[in-house]
Design a protein around this motif. Sequence first.
Motif, mmCIF file in Angstrom:
data_model
loop_
_atom_site.group_PDB
_atom_site.id
_atom_site.type_symbol
_atom_site.label_atom_id
_atom_site.label_comp_id
_atom_site.label_asym_id
_atom_site.label_seq_id
_atom_site.Cartn_x
_atom_site.Cartn_y
_atom_site.Cartn_z
ATOM 1 N N CYS A 171 0.848 -1.202 0.000
ATOM 2 C CA CYS A 171 0.000 0.000 0.000
ATOM 3 C C CYS A 171 0.880 1.249 0.000
ATOM 4 O O CYS A 171 0.482 2.299 -0.506
ATOM 5 C CB CYS A 171 -0.896 0.035 1.225
ATOM 6 N N LYS A 219 -4.015 -1.036 -4.017
ATOM 7 C CA LYS A 219 -4.982 -0.013 -3.582
ATOM 8 C C LYS A 219 -6.048 -0.672 -2.724
ATOM 9 O O LYS A 219 -6.520 -1.752 -3.030
ATOM 10 C CB LYS A 219 -5.672 0.603 -4.807
ATOM 11 N N ARG A 220 -6.424 -0.044 -1.640
ATOM 12 C CA ARG A 220 -7.505 -0.582 -0.804
ATOM 13 C C ARG A 220 -8.646 0.427 -0.781
ATOM 14 O O ARG A 220 -8.485 1.572 -1.205
ATOM 15 C CB ARG A 220 -7.012 -0.817 0.618
#
Length: 469
Positions: free
Chosen positions: A49, A55-56
């Motif tokens: 990240c 990507k979260r």
Amino acid sequence: MPSLNEIRSTFLNYFERNDHRVVDSSPLVPRNDPTLMFTNSGMVQFKNCFTGVEKREYNRATTAQKCVRAGGKHNDLDNVGYTARHHTFFEMLGNFSFGDYFKEDAIPFAWELLTKDFDIPKDKLLVTVYHTDDEAANIWKKVAGLPDEKIIRIPTSDNFWQMGPTGPCGPCTEIFFDHGDHIWGGPPGSPEEDGDRFIEIWNLVFMQNEQFEDGSMRALDMQSIDTGMGLERIGALLQGKHDNYDTDLMRHLIEASANATDGAPDGPGNVHHRVIADHLRSTSFLIADGVMPSADGRGYVLRRIMRRAMRHAHLLGAKDPVMHRLVPSLIREMGAAYPELGRAQALIEETLLGEETRFKTTLDRGLKLLDEALVDLPEGERLPGETAFKLYDTFGFPLDLTQDALREREREVDTEGFDAAMEEQKAKARASWSGTGEAANAAIWFDLSEKLGATEFLGYDTETAEGQI
Ligand code: ATP
Ligand code: MG
Ligand code: MG
Ligand code: MG
């Protein structure tokens, strides 16, 4: 006085209130990361990240992360029982920003939690910054009103955090608590910094660079935050204690150890109870995360910890296996926060009992041999490598167990002699196979013997992630 379980919740709630997603601890065996032996910090599950590879759906997170530091770069095994602040297993509380907030917010978040929510007296706190990081120093001055002498500039890697030879990195700032001049130790950067007077409680890393294999470094597109605070350390402080092992949770485990052995938690066996309490946690959590004792790799680190604990139980006079009997106490303390412990209870107990029963038969005889060898050993001389090797090879004593036993008597092992004895045995084994004409079989046998020969007893240093945090 808040319990460790309450402090964990207060921390997570505080950051949740400040728009962080509460994320579960990841397992102790890092997923898809063969370079790292055990998860040793909160950032491990978020590595990608920071570089932007992953990507979260959230860009702020908070965790209580299970950590083990008992192998590879971060190895606190030899500190356990001796320092007030080290465990092999501990929980790291952390808050993370992935390209969202940076220093201007990370410092006030930490300061507010410590001095308002936790109500820690400001004059007991001091901080370090990377020597060139004027920005961080200025924020500390503004936010906390700390005088210059309490914002210590550190030029070493202690304050420039790198995950490893490659990967995200950046300067960091660390918060220390002064437990008072009745305890030996000096402020960070001083010659006595390794004492236990000034205890590091929280490390805030300003992720802003990426290091590459050829030695070059680039500025990351995003600026991120990665922090880590030991629950047991902040817990000791908030419970008015100096020593992590005097916190409620550790104390209950120490009492369980005493009840199962000499009945005296604070008697002469105290150091053994501390080691047992610590090792009970690391072994149980590792087994719950799928590690089983074995002859190499992660499993051998687990076996080493188990056998060390068993030696300490033996020194307390335990005639029968002890460790498996302490598991219910651990589950009582930590089972609510970590349900995997309860689910794995039977496996943990069986594994501990099996290992302890098997090792018991050679432990007594090995310790006797060691005692005899020491009687004949002239003052100031190291234990011969062949003796340590015999203990390893015939009695199943990992080298570090022998070293641990000798440390109490201020003796050392001749480790070069140990290595030489190990080599000699391998060479003999090879020679005895030559001339059979069964090259293929020999190769298979070799693979096995190398494997079973506990190839990494001296430290298994394939861990490349140096992650301070
Ligand atoms: P120390 O210098 O005291 O060994 P560290 O610099 O190695 O600590 P970090 O890698 O910065 O520790 O980890 C972040 C935080 O995790 C520390 O500030 C501390 O609160 C906690 N921590 C680190 N190692 C341990 C340990 N072995 N047992 C308990 N807590 C720990
Ligand atoms: Mg350390
Ligand atoms: Mg440190
Ligand atoms: Mg640190």
